[in-house]
Design a protein around this motif. Sequence first.
Motif, PDB file in Angstrom:
ATOM      1  N   SER A 113      21.995-109.231  19.831  1.00 37.39           N
ATOM      2  CA  SER A 113      22.433-108.540  18.623  1.00 37.39           C
ATOM      3  C   SER A 113      23.423-109.393  17.843  1.00 37.39           C
ATOM      4  O   SER A 113      23.323-109.514  16.611  1.00 37.39           O
ATOM      5  CB  SER A 113      23.080-107.201  18.992  1.00 37.39           C
TER       6      SER A 113
ATOM      7  N   LYS B 232      25.389 -98.147  20.308  1.00 40.82           N
ATOM      8  CA  LYS B 232      24.146 -98.869  20.562  1.00 40.82           C
ATOM      9  C   LYS B 232      24.370-100.384  20.532  1.00 40.82           C
ATOM     10  O   LYS B 232      25.320-100.871  19.932  1.00 40.82           O
ATOM     11  CB  LYS B 232      23.090 -98.464  19.533  1.00 40.82           C
ATOM     12  N   THR B 233      23.434-101.092  21.157  1.00 40.64           N
ATOM     13  CA  THR B 233      23.503-102.552  21.228  1.00 40.64           C
ATOM     14  C   THR B 233      23.645-103.197  19.855  1.00 40.64           C
ATOM     15  O   THR B 233      24.334-104.210  19.707  1.00 40.64           O
ATOM     16  CB  THR B 233      22.241-103.086  21.937  1.00 40.64           C
ATOM     17  N   GLU B 234      23.034-102.611  18.839  1.00 42.15           N
ATOM     18  CA  GLU B 234      23.073-103.171  17.482  1.00 42.15           C
ATOM     19  C   GLU B 234      24.486-103.277  16.930  1.00 42.15           C
ATOM     20  O   GLU B 234      24.727-103.998  15.955  1.00 42.15           O
ATOM     21  CB  GLU B 234      22.219-102.311  16.540  1.00 42.15           C
TER      22      GLU B 234
ATOM     23  N   GLY C 174      26.015-106.825  16.387  1.00 40.56           N
ATOM     24  CA  GLY C 174      25.606-107.488  15.158  1.00 40.56           C
ATOM     25  C   GLY C 174      26.248-106.883  13.926  1.00 40.56           C
ATOM     26  O   GLY C 174      26.645-107.594  12.992  1.00 40.56           O
ATOM     27  N   GLU C 175      26.382-105.548  13.910  1.00 37.96           N
ATOM     28  CA  GLU C 175      26.969-104.869  12.756  1.00 37.96           C
ATOM     29  C   GLU C 175      28.430-105.282  12.557  1.00 37.96           C
ATOM     30  O   GLU C 175      28.883-105.445  11.416  1.00 37.96           O
ATOM     31  CB  GLU C 175      26.866-103.361  12.945  1.00 37.96           C
TER      32      GLU C 175
ATOM     33  N   ASN D 213      23.470-107.392  24.101  1.00 40.04           N
ATOM     34  CA  ASN D 213      24.530-107.482  23.096  1.00 40.04           C
ATOM     35  C   ASN D 213      24.571-108.874  22.478  1.00 40.04           C
ATOM     36  O   ASN D 213      24.825-109.027  21.276  1.00 40.04           O
ATOM     37  CB  ASN D 213      25.887-107.160  23.718  1.00 40.04           C
TER      38      ASN D 213
ATOM     39  N   SER E  42      21.770-112.272  16.055  1.00 38.17           N
ATOM     40  CA  SER E  42      20.992-111.875  14.880  1.00 38.17           C
ATOM     41  C   SER E  42      21.858-111.777  13.630  1.00 38.17           C
ATOM     42  O   SER E  42      21.351-111.736  12.512  1.00 38.17           O
ATOM     43  CB  SER E  42      20.312-110.523  15.130  1.00 38.17           C
TER      44      SER E  42
END
Length: 308
Positions: free
Chosen positions: A171, A143-145, A148-149, A168, A174
Amino acid sequence: MILTICPNPSIDCTIELESLNVGMLNRIQGKVETYSGKALNVAIGVSRLGEKCTATGFMFANQQRTFEHVLHEEGINCDFVSCTGNTRVNYKIIDKKSMLTEINDVGDEVSLDKQAELIKKVAALAAEADIAVMSGSLPKGVKTEFYGEVIKRIPKRVKVVVDTEKANMLSALSACELFMVKPNIKELENFSGLKVRKISDVLAASAKYFEMGVKYVLASLGTEGAVLTDGKDSFYCKSASVAVNSTVGAGDSMVAAACVGVYNGLPMREILKEAVAAGTAAVTTSGTNLFYKDKYKEIYSKLQTERI
């Protein structure tokens, strides 16, 4: 050390035609396969400019040994998360007018446990890095998140550079205040909602990134060169006039040279000049081959930057 994070490697198959005739028979005049991915291209560029680089990311088991052999030949340290399945194949069709048609595959899926493994690996590798580059699309199942992760696990002292599409990018933004982003004109327009027709438009569109904590924007203008801005100081460098064989990998070459410039503590105008030299040198090579240092040096000596 410069760390590059490639979430979606690819085998790029470049096909040369006299002309692309849709719905008709086309005969291939040349064909080249390269083992690629945006952040892997950055790693190769960094190594060709003489700096130490480690490449990580997802890698699919059926082609992993070949990818690692290619990168080791370039002097790059590899530490991938191995996934089952096959690497996607992207087709780049180039005609005699240097018109590029791209057909990008999706590739096999990456499991959640492998995603967690890469996040953990990035955290360990980034502890030894000065600059970390994450670029490109995400594979199936991610996923796009995820952008950020991953970036959240990079130490704050590390300069983070990102080159990816809008979702992306948001993300990534963020997760931390990014050191540098490298949009092209289309990406600038999509991100800012503004039309980019001249240099002043580039600066206006770049302001959206600064509002979200980005320190530098390196905007690629294609054959017109590039702009580097921090919202206060801004510089423009026009590309040298060269024969264009393929534009594939030019943006990644720019990122590589910019990172080397940052790593060596160069001022903005020199970072920009090195980035444009590498991007311009890349378009003189065929297929998805990146720049070579002798051509880079030749072009670099011809470039001039100006404050805007």
